[in-house]
Design an enzyme around this catalytic site. Structure first.
Site, mmCIF file in Angstrom:
data_model
loop_
_atom_site.group_PDB
_atom_site.id
_atom_site.type_symbol
_atom_site.label_atom_id
_atom_site.label_comp_id
_atom_site.label_asym_id
_atom_site.label_seq_id
_atom_site.Cartn_x
_atom_site.Cartn_y
_atom_site.Cartn_z
ATOM 1 N N TYR A 63 0.815 -1.278 0.060
ATOM 2 C CA TYR A 63 -0.104 -0.396 -0.068
ATOM 3 C C TYR A 63 0.497 1.087 -0.170
ATOM 4 O O TYR A 63 1.545 1.262 0.607
ATOM 5 C CB TYR A 63 -0.733 0.216 1.300
ATOM 6 C CG TYR A 63 -2.037 -1.424 1.633
ATOM 7 C CD1 TYR A 63 -2.156 -1.833 0.497
ATOM 8 C CD2 TYR A 63 -2.654 -1.660 2.508
ATOM 9 C CE1 TYR A 63 -3.139 -3.306 -0.043
ATOM 10 C CE2 TYR A 63 -2.940 -2.614 2.021
ATOM 11 C CZ TYR A 63 -3.582 -3.070 1.878
ATOM 12 O OH TYR A 63 -4.423 -4.480 1.701
ATOM 13 N N PRO A 209 -15.390 -5.667 2.555
ATOM 14 C CA PRO A 209 -16.640 -5.967 3.325
ATOM 15 C C PRO A 209 -17.586 -5.272 3.357
ATOM 16 O O PRO A 209 -19.006 -5.439 3.469
ATOM 17 C CB PRO A 209 -15.888 -5.345 4.423
ATOM 18 C CG PRO A 209 -14.995 -5.289 4.743
ATOM 19 C CD PRO A 209 -14.050 -4.826 3.593
#
Length: 280
Positions: A63, A209
């Site tokens: 990241y 999610p």
């Protein structure tokens, strides 16, 4: 009588963590590449998460790359005693939105050492292999991970985006405590893996999610959300919390308001009927 669902989980049977955690991937530049646009805001989001009771944060060497781990240390070091930071390794990042698996042992070793330095820790609580590299046998990829565990540099090991055969192959090399696969209310392609991890006492960490699924679910979700005075996203998270006690949630956001909204999902317990209706 329905039993109240537990909002904590013991990772590796040892580290007790709140099941609603925080995924830091969004705190980067466009395409998960480069520095986050508003660094001060990003630090405040991380600090707010921990202040609100989050004690599980998920990041990765990839990241930024590297910049997300450094940001977490800048925002939160010295860390609260019970804060568990999970990171990952095994991806090359040539540019925005480009992800190339690299399971070469020297690269994995470099990832681990770099993560320890950037996060300012002596031990990584949970280190996850971001992907299996089709060009390198996983036994070789995991060699430096085994060494790092023996040296006390890694406490627990997890995998990401894997099937059962891959989990079992990795387990011949090292114990596995968690699996991070794509899973949400609208995309349940890894249902079998979730059930497998639940049986094996492994954590299942669904990435992405917050996706609430296809339009055919929209009317049901809206109706159930209205009944609970909740948002669609909160119902998507509440469904995951109820789906299996080994699910750890890592919704990400760049907004403190949205962070608080996500964390409120823990207060919503769906009835068996609501859960069944959404699960159809």
């Amino acid at each position: 009588m329905e039993t109240k669902q537990s909002l904590t989980y013991k990772l590796g049977g040892q580290l007790e963590i709140n099941r609603l955690g925080y995924g830091a991937m969004q705190l980067t530049g466009t395409g998960v590449f480069g520095e986050v646009a508003d660094r001060e805001n990003a630090k405040k989001v991380l600090q707010s998460a921990v202040a609100s009771g989050v004690n599980f944060i998920d990041t990765a060497e990839a990241y930024g790359p590297k910049l997300n781990e450094s940001l977490i240390a800048d925002a939160l070091y010295p860390y609260k005693k019970d804060l568990v930071i999970a990171t990952k390794g095994g991806f090359n990042r040539p540019g925005p939105n480009q992800w190339v698996p690299n399971g070469r042992p020297d690269y994995i070793r470099e990832n681990i050492e770099g993560s320890l330095q950037r996060l300012k820790v002596d031990t990584i609580d949970l280190w996850q292999l971001h992907r299996f590299d089709p060009a390198v046998p996983v036994e070789e990829t995991l060699g430096p991970v085994v060494e790092a565990v023996k040296a006390g540099k890694i406490r627990y090991v997890g995998l990401s985006e894997v099937n059962i055969e891959q989990i079992e192959r990795a387990e011949k090399v090292i114990p596995i405590v968690s699996v991070q696969n794509l899973y949400n209310l609208g995309n349940r392609q890894w249902e079998e893996i979730l059930d497998y991890t639940a049986k094996r006492n492994m954590a299942f960490i669904p990435w992405f999610p917050l996706a609430s699924g296809p339009d055919k679910l929209a009317e049901k979700i809206d109706r159930i959300a209205a009944k609970h005075g909740a948002t669609t996203s909160q119902i998507a998270l509440a469904w995951l919390l109820k789906r299996s006690a080994n699910i750890l949630l890592i919704p990400g956001t760049k907004s403190i308001d949205h962070l608080e909204e996500n964390l409120q999902s823990a207060r919503i317990e769906l009835s068996e009927e609501e859960f069944a209706e959404l699960s159809k």
